[in-house]
Design a protein around this motif. Structure first.
Motif, PDB file in Angstrom:
ATOM      1  N   SER A 135      44.067  45.369  43.030  1.00  0.00           N
ATOM      2  CA  SER A 135      44.275  45.493  41.577  1.00  0.00           C
ATOM      3  C   SER A 135      42.993  45.966  40.902  1.00  0.00           C
ATOM      4  O   SER A 135      43.022  46.772  39.969  1.00  0.00           O
ATOM      5  CB  SER A 135      44.712  44.151  40.971  1.00  0.00           C
ATOM      6  OG  SER A 135      45.924  43.716  41.539  1.00  0.00           O
ATOM      7  N   MET A 194      42.438  49.638  41.603  1.00  0.00           N
ATOM      8  CA  MET A 194      43.343  50.482  40.812  1.00  0.00           C
ATOM      9  C   MET A 194      42.920  50.583  39.350  1.00  0.00           C
ATOM     10  O   MET A 194      43.429  51.426  38.617  1.00  0.00           O
ATOM     11  CB  MET A 194      44.769  49.916  40.845  1.00  0.00           C
ATOM     12  CG  MET A 194      45.518  50.109  42.127  1.00  0.00           C
ATOM     13  SD  MET A 194      45.718  51.828  42.601  1.00  0.00           S
ATOM     14  CE  MET A 194      46.791  52.434  41.315  1.00  0.00           C
ATOM     15  N   GLY A 195      42.041  49.681  38.936  1.00  0.00           N
ATOM     16  CA  GLY A 195      41.622  49.697  37.535  1.00  0.00           C
ATOM     17  C   GLY A 195      42.500  48.848  36.626  1.00  0.00           C
ATOM     18  O   GLY A 195      42.549  49.037  35.416  1.00  0.00           O
ATOM     19  N   MET A 196      43.208  47.901  37.228  1.00  0.00           N
ATOM     20  CA  MET A 196      44.089  47.036  36.427  1.00  0.00           C
ATOM     21  C   MET A 196      43.335  45.887  35.770  1.00  0.00           C
ATOM     22  O   MET A 196      43.918  45.119  35.011  1.00  0.00           O
ATOM     23  CB  MET A 196      45.166  46.421  37.326  1.00  0.00           C
ATOM     24  CG  MET A 196      46.159  47.402  37.900  1.00  0.00           C
ATOM     25  SD  MET A 196      47.079  46.547  39.201  1.00  0.00           S
ATOM     26  CE  MET A 196      48.502  47.617  39.377  1.00  0.00           C
ATOM     27  N   SER A 207      47.264  52.161  36.848  1.00  0.00           N
ATOM     28  CA  SER A 207      46.182  51.286  36.388  1.00  0.00           C
ATOM     29  C   SER A 207      46.559  50.429  35.187  1.00  0.00           C
ATOM     30  O   SER A 207      45.819  49.546  34.798  1.00  0.00           O
ATOM     31  CB  SER A 207      44.964  52.144  36.029  1.00  0.00           C
ATOM     32  OG  SER A 207      45.310  53.018  34.980  1.00  0.00           O
ATOM     33  N   ASN A 251      35.689  51.309  39.227  1.00  0.00           N
ATOM     34  CA  ASN A 251      36.377  50.066  39.594  1.00  0.00           C
ATOM     35  C   ASN A 251      35.800  49.448  40.865  1.00  0.00           C
ATOM     36  O   ASN A 251      35.816  48.238  41.033  1.00  0.00           O
ATOM     37  CB  ASN A 251      37.866  50.316  39.764  1.00  0.00           C
ATOM     38  CG  ASN A 251      38.482  50.795  38.464  1.00  0.00           C
ATOM     39  OD1 ASN A 251      38.257  50.187  37.415  1.00  0.00           O
ATOM     40  ND2 ASN A 251      39.198  51.901  38.507  1.00  0.00           N
TER      41      ASN A 251
END
Ligand code: MLT
Length: 428
Positions: free
Chosen positions: A159, A162-164, A141, A29
């Protein structure tokens, strides 16, 4: 023998090679993030400009960093707390991770007395930015995210970390719902067109546009979150800069917000605490996840696990801010920066620019239509020796604008105005 020494050399080389080779993959990420975080990138360009022009007296209207000395009453409270640490009676070690009871009480009664928040819903911290990053830990995520476009870059960048999100697609990050806020919609997003997301970051007064949302607009926002079952992360870091009586200073003035909203706030821009570090986050007990578990319990878990409480010295300063004398000094400071904002706003308006913000926030949002904002940033730095912040650093819809911060000494603000007039005054 030489065979033996050759073998030894090979072993040494292999070990050396191995030592330089870590067998851990980078969090992918982080590879999605663009360049550096906005403000260090600006600082880098400022430094390069200074090196090229050693005599230039650069003025920063870039990062929103306070410049005026701390009010004496507030600094004295911290000095007293620091001196007390050298005495047996005054010494304290770890404090409650959630903050000192007296400060939680004072924050609750000063800012939320009219809006129904209790002291145990207030968590004291080292600042809003850090809280926003820690809030993301609670979500993991999987959730989808919406932001105002433009907005404070920390919402999007954390974000991404976090891998969102997906990758950057040249305009923005895949998976983020960018809710455009521009002069056409009076800097409030068209929620009828916004996609449902799990999390909505919303900042009012907005950084960078300086627009404060009205009660009617925030009611629409809260109803939108309620209808969609979304959590609203409401950043109120500049709330005390609001003059417009139609604009609430906390989201909890809106009925039903306690069931959908977390609010973050900070002493940074109120009391000059950008270096001192003190903020808070409000998590109402009524806010529940889909399975009925209270978000409050998880936030308590995050803070007790990842944070050891704000500095006891600094909390003494925070408490002083909320005494009658401290409040008076804090409000005087806000008034001073707001006057700076008016000086800047008037100047740009008189020069014929389209100017927004500045009335309810310490930021002025100036339109340079058709020009890439990093080019405008570079031009202003070159022609005026003034650092601004390029609008595109806050999101795709920030393109064509630059932000000027009103944090500065009066002398610097007046000198900045003189330079702007000299460089751009003959525009019309
Ligand atoms: C800004 O310039 O946007 C702020 O200083 C950033 C911050 O408060 O972290």
């Amino acid at each position: 023998s030489s065979t033996r020494s050759r073998r030894m050399t090979a072993v040494v080389q292999a070990v050396a090679q191995r030592a330089g080779t870590i067998d851990v993959q980078r969090n992918e990420n982080f590879g999605k993030l663009r360049a550096g975080y906005l403000f260090p990138e600006i600082a880098r360009r400022r430094k390069a400009h200074q090196e090229k022009n050693p005599d230039a007296k650069i003025i920063s209207l870039g990062i929103g960093d306070t410049t005026e000395p701390l009010p004496k009453y507030i600094a004295d409270a911290m000095a007293k707390a620091a001196a007390g640490l050298a005495t047996r009676e005054g010494y304290s070690g770890y404090g409650a991770e959630q903050g000192q009871g007296a400060l939680r009480e004072a924050v609750a009664s000063t800012f939320y007395g009219h809006a129904g928040r209790a002291a145990d819903e207030i968590f004291i911290s080292d600042g809003s930015k850090c809280d926003i990053a820690r809030i993301q830990m609670m979500f993991g995520s999987k959730p989808t995210v919406a932001v105002q476009d433009p907005s404070y870059p920390v919402y999007v960048d954390t974000s991404v970390m976090m891998g969102m999100t997906g990758d950057h697609n040249g305009t923005g990050f895949d998976g983020i719902e960018y809710m455009v806020c521009n002069p056409d919609n009076h800097f409030f997003p068209d929620l009828s067109k916004a996609k449902r997301t799990d999390i909505i970051f919303f900042c009012s007064p907005n950084n960078p546009t300086g627009a404060a949302a009205t009660r009617a607009q925030l009611t629409e926002l809260v109803n939108f979150a309620r209808k969609n079952g979304s959590i609203l992360v409401y950043d109120a870091a500049y709330a005390l800069y609001i003059s417009n009586p139609d604009c609430p200073k906390t989201i909890y003035e809106i009925p039903g917000a306690d069931e959908v909203a977390i609010e973050t706030c900070s002493f940074s821009k109120y009391a000059g605490f950008t270096g001192v570090r003190l903020g808070w986050t409000v998590v109402p007990k009524a806010l529940k996840y889909a399975n009925g578990e209270p978000v409050h319990a998880d936030w308590n878990r995050v803070m007790t696990t990842c944070f050891n409480g704000a500095s006891n010295i600094v909390q003494a300063g925070g408490l002083a801010c909320l005494q009658p004398e401290g409040l008076k000094e804090m409000n005087a400071m806000i008034k001073f920066y707001k006057e700076n904002a008016q000086i800047l706003k008037t100047t740009f308006t008189e020069m014929g620019f389209s100017v927004y913000g500045g009335d309810d926030a310490p930021y002025i949002w100036v339109g340079f239509p058709g020009k890439p904002s990093w080019d405008v940033f570079a031009e202003i730095l070159e022609r005026c020796n003034i650092v601004t912040t390029p609008g595109s650093g806050f999101g795709p819809a920030g393109e064509g604008f630059v932000r000027a911060s009103a944090f500065g000494s009066r002398e610097n603000i007046l000198e900045a105005v003189r330079r702007f007039k000299e460089a751009y005054g003959k525009r019309n």
